[in-house]
Design a protein around this motif. Structure first.
Motif, PDB file in Angstrom:
ATOM      1  N   VAL A  24       4.009 -15.158  62.392  1.00  0.00           N
ATOM      2  CA  VAL A  24       4.730 -14.462  62.123  1.00  0.00           C
ATOM      3  C   VAL A  24       4.789 -14.105  60.865  1.00  0.00           C
ATOM      4  O   VAL A  24       5.768 -13.728  59.573  1.00  0.00           O
ATOM      5  CB  VAL A  24       6.218 -14.145  62.446  1.00  0.00           C
ATOM      6  CG1 VAL A  24       7.043 -14.941  62.787  1.00  0.00           C
ATOM      7  CG2 VAL A  24       6.745 -12.826  62.186  1.00  0.00           C
ATOM      8  N   ALA A  59       6.215 -16.523  68.178  1.00  0.00           N
ATOM      9  CA  ALA A  59       6.837 -15.956  67.151  1.00  0.00           C
ATOM     10  C   ALA A  59       8.211 -15.417  66.990  1.00  0.00           C
ATOM     11  O   ALA A  59       8.827 -15.891  65.409  1.00  0.00           O
ATOM     12  CB  ALA A  59       5.728 -14.715  66.887  1.00  0.00           C
ATOM     13  N   HIS A 118       3.817 -10.262  64.567  1.00  0.00           N
ATOM     14  CA  HIS A 118       3.789 -11.962  65.068  1.00  0.00           C
ATOM     15  C   HIS A 118       2.421 -12.350  65.099  1.00  0.00           C
ATOM     16  O   HIS A 118       2.538 -13.147  65.237  1.00  0.00           O
ATOM     17  CB  HIS A 118       4.187 -11.656  66.710  1.00  0.00           C
ATOM     18  CG  HIS A 118       5.742 -11.063  66.508  1.00  0.00           C
ATOM     19  ND1 HIS A 118       6.575 -10.501  68.030  1.00  0.00           N
ATOM     20  CD2 HIS A 118       6.965 -10.490  66.133  1.00  0.00           C
ATOM     21  CE1 HIS A 118       8.211 -10.344  67.493  1.00  0.00           C
ATOM     22  NE2 HIS A 118       8.186 -10.251  65.812  1.00  0.00           N
ATOM     23  N   SER A 119       1.967 -11.608  65.048  1.00  0.00           N
ATOM     24  CA  SER A 119       0.533 -12.734  64.950  1.00  0.00           C
ATOM     25  C   SER A 119      -0.345 -12.007  63.974  1.00  0.00           C
ATOM     26  O   SER A 119      -1.105 -11.034  64.353  1.00  0.00           O
ATOM     27  CB  SER A 119      -0.471 -11.962  66.285  1.00  0.00           C
ATOM     28  OG  SER A 119      -1.810 -12.816  65.938  1.00  0.00           O
ATOM     29  N   SER A 153       1.592 -16.522  67.013  1.00  0.00           N
ATOM     30  CA  SER A 153       2.196 -18.188  66.291  1.00  0.00           C
ATOM     31  C   SER A 153       2.367 -17.299  65.161  1.00  0.00           C
ATOM     32  O   SER A 153       1.991 -18.931  64.239  1.00  0.00           O
ATOM     33  CB  SER A 153       1.816 -18.538  67.020  1.00  0.00           C
ATOM     34  OG  SER A 153       0.756 -19.189  66.784  1.00  0.00           O
TER      35      SER A 153
END
Length: 345
Positions: A154, A322, A164-165, A152
């Motif tokens: 990005v 994300a 994305h992480s 969560s």
């Protein structure tokens, strides 16, 4: 089981970080006062749950404490938000008054300059160290699954990172972080801790920031790989799957994967979340295939219920957080809308 969830405190009007930890600590009810603690920045707080044997009780506790925190927030025109990183560029961040965090900041300098990141940590207890050690080793190859499910972050500090992480990449810069090594015995692991203590690299076991760590004195495993999330259904599945692999580890043999394979799988999960490819037994599979196979195994061994299995499959079939953030930004071109995704309702 127990869990820790880090939250970001925002001004409701502009979604900028608000240095208001002290307000929440001073005003929360006696029931929850011992279960919130300071974090690296004054605009953050951490929820520490009590120990639970039942997953539904743990999730219920999260809902109750966040309900009270939200009530306090509304009285001061604040919001609470839980995502791996702040999408908006944040300024005027104040370091926590906690002496430990001030020492960390002095030690790591620029590496902690954009450390307004939030994570989810899950603890699972064991009856003895050998069981905990087996679960620790067994779990290492599964860490990318949890990273993908929770990704969560990005967007970070006003930038599209493409990762994305991104939170995990911020952590990976630190010398005591990232995917750890396998240990074959208590003695081997304890020797590592002893060297770190003796050379004053760490003051306590909590100074080790591996994606999963074992605490010898408590016989617990702490899973630290996840981005913070505000979705209670996803939270329930992630915590339940952590507990599930701990139970499964006692029934199966550990598959010792090469470190380069572990690192590559972690990279793919951080980069692509639920669209990642996964190296599994020298073959390439999708992360959804690997996750659904894990769910099947947990069900076959009567570790999870029909209801949990159905809910887990539903979460696995969805976008990661994300991916939802990317879709929102492509539609709106507005990072404020991205930031709102993590607001706790």
């Amino acid at each position: 089981m127990g869990a820790e969830l880090e939250l970001r405190i925002l001004n409701a009007d502009d979604l900028n970080c608000a240095n208001e930890y002290d307000y929440f600590k001073e005003n929360i009810s006696a029931r929850f006062k011992d279960n919130i603690t300071s974090e690296f920045l004054q605009c953050m707080l951490e929820i520490n749950t009590p120990v639970f044997n039942n997953l539904s009780d743990l999730i219920k506790y999260f809902k109750e404490i966040t309900l009270e925190l939200n009530s306090l927030a509304s009285k001061k025109n604040l919001l609470l938000q839980s995502s791996g990183s702040s999408a908006l560029k944040q300024e005027h961040l104040e370091l926590s008054s906690n002496k430990r965090y001030q020492e960390l900041s002095n030690e790591h300098k620029i590496l902690l300059d954009d450390f307004s990141i939030c994570g989810l940590h899950v603890h699972v207890g064991f009856k003895n160290f050998d069981k905990a050690l087996k679960a620790y080793n067994f779990s290492l190859s599964y860490m990318p699954i949890f990273l993908a499910l929770s990704a969560s972050s990005v967007y970070s500090n006003g930038q599209d990172t493409g990762i994305h992480s991104y939170r995990t990449k911020v952590f990976d810069r630190l010398p005591k972080a990232s995917i750890p090594e396998y240990f074959t015995s208590y003695t081997q692991m304890k020797n590592v801790y002893n060297v770190l203590y003796k050379t004053e690299v760490i003051q306590s076991e909590k100074d080790v920031w591996w994606d999963v760590r074992i605490q010898p004195s408590f016989k617990t495993i702490e899973f630290r790989v996840c981005d913070a999330i505000n979705d209670f259904d996803r939270l329930e599945i992630i915590i339940g799957l952590f507990r599930g692999i701990c139970k499964l580890s006692q029934l199966k043999e550990v598959s010792f994967e090469p470190m380069q394979v572990l690192k590559q799988n972690m990279w793919k999960a951080s980069r692509y979340s639920m669209n990642a490819n996964f190296i599994c037994k020298s073959q390439q599979k999708t992360i959804r295939e690997v996750t659904n196979k894990l769910i099947d195994e947990l069900y076959e061994h009567h570790i999870i219920s029909d209801e949990f299995m159905d809910k887990a499959r539903e979460i696995v079939s969805k976008n990661s957080i994300a991916q939802d953030m990317i879709e929102i930004y492509e539609k709106t071109n507005d990072l404020r809308e991205v930031e709102k995704i993590g607001v706790i309702k």
